[in-house]
Scaffold this motif. Sequence first.
Motif, mmCIF file in Angstrom:
data_model
loop_
_atom_site.group_PDB
_atom_site.id
_atom_site.type_symbol
_atom_site.label_atom_id
_atom_site.label_comp_id
_atom_site.label_asym_id
_atom_site.label_seq_id
_atom_site.Cartn_x
_atom_site.Cartn_y
_atom_site.Cartn_z
ATOM 1 N N PHE A 60 0.832 -1.198 0.000
ATOM 2 C CA PHE A 60 0.000 0.000 0.000
ATOM 3 C C PHE A 60 0.874 1.258 0.000
ATOM 4 O O PHE A 60 0.676 2.167 -0.801
ATOM 5 N N GLN A 61 1.863 1.288 0.871
ATOM 6 C CA GLN A 61 2.756 2.434 0.949
ATOM 7 C C GLN A 61 3.526 2.610 -0.357
ATOM 8 O O GLN A 61 3.664 3.728 -0.858
ATOM 9 N N SER A 62 4.014 1.539 -0.938
ATOM 10 C CA SER A 62 4.755 1.613 -2.201
ATOM 11 C C SER A 62 3.890 2.173 -3.325
ATOM 12 O O SER A 62 4.342 2.993 -4.120
ATOM 13 N N VAL A 63 2.643 1.725 -3.384
ATOM 14 C CA VAL A 63 1.735 2.204 -4.427
ATOM 15 C C VAL A 63 1.458 3.697 -4.254
ATOM 16 O O VAL A 63 1.479 4.461 -5.227
ATOM 17 N N ILE A 64 1.223 4.126 -3.036
ATOM 18 C CA ILE A 64 0.980 5.556 -2.778
ATOM 19 C C ILE A 64 2.205 6.373 -3.189
ATOM 20 O O ILE A 64 2.070 7.416 -3.845
ATOM 21 N N ILE A 65 3.370 5.928 -2.831
ATOM 22 C CA ILE A 65 4.601 6.645 -3.201
ATOM 23 C C ILE A 65 4.767 6.694 -4.718
ATOM 24 O O ILE A 65 5.106 7.739 -5.281
ATOM 25 N N GLU A 66 4.481 5.595 -5.417
ATOM 26 C CA GLU A 66 4.566 5.574 -6.874
ATOM 27 C C GLU A 66 3.600 6.580 -7.502
ATOM 28 O O GLU A 66 3.974 7.308 -8.425
ATOM 29 N N ILE A 67 2.374 6.614 -7.005
ATOM 30 C CA ILE A 67 1.383 7.555 -7.528
ATOM 31 C C ILE A 67 1.840 8.990 -7.305
ATOM 32 O O ILE A 67 1.825 9.814 -8.230
ATOM 33 N N LEU A 68 2.262 9.304 -6.092
ATOM 34 C CA LEU A 68 2.705 10.665 -5.778
ATOM 35 C C LEU A 68 3.935 11.061 -6.582
ATOM 36 O O LEU A 68 4.043 12.198 -7.050
ATOM 37 N N THR A 69 4.858 10.138 -6.748
ATOM 38 C CA THR A 69 6.060 10.420 -7.529
ATOM 39 C C THR A 69 5.704 10.729 -8.977
ATOM 40 O O THR A 69 6.290 11.622 -9.595
ATOM 41 N N ALA A 70 4.739 10.003 -9.514
ATOM 42 C CA ALA A 70 4.336 10.198 -10.911
ATOM 43 C C ALA A 70 3.630 11.529 -11.144
ATOM 44 O O ALA A 70 3.771 12.121 -12.205
ATOM 45 N N VAL A 71 2.892 12.004 -10.156
ATOM 46 C CA VAL A 71 2.110 13.223 -10.357
ATOM 47 C C VAL A 71 2.822 14.488 -9.880
ATOM 48 O O VAL A 71 2.402 15.587 -10.219
ATOM 49 N N LEU A 72 3.851 14.348 -9.091
ATOM 50 C CA LEU A 72 4.541 15.547 -8.585
ATOM 51 C C LEU A 72 5.681 15.963 -9.472
ATOM 52 O O LEU A 72 6.304 15.363 -10.185
#
Length: 77
Positions: A65-77
């Motif tokens: 869950f944490q990895s997925v959230i970090i991936e999403i945030l990294t992609a959009v920021l």
Amino acid sequence: MSRIDLSKTLKVVDCPIYFFVNKNDIQTSTEITVDYFKALKAPKKTLLKFENSGHQIHQDEAEKFQSVIIEILTAVL
């Protein structure tokens, strides 16, 4: 809240949306969620599946869950 049918009241969103689906969730129907995801219109939508969790992904598969959230945030920021 359980009386609100999002498939009738929210058919379009104007922002990216992410669905987290849990294979073993006994509170929220995975099938209904996937059907709604398919019908929902959005500029970007992503369906993320968690095979080893129930309703509480953040506890059952905390690392994923944490990895997925970090991936999403990294992609959009």
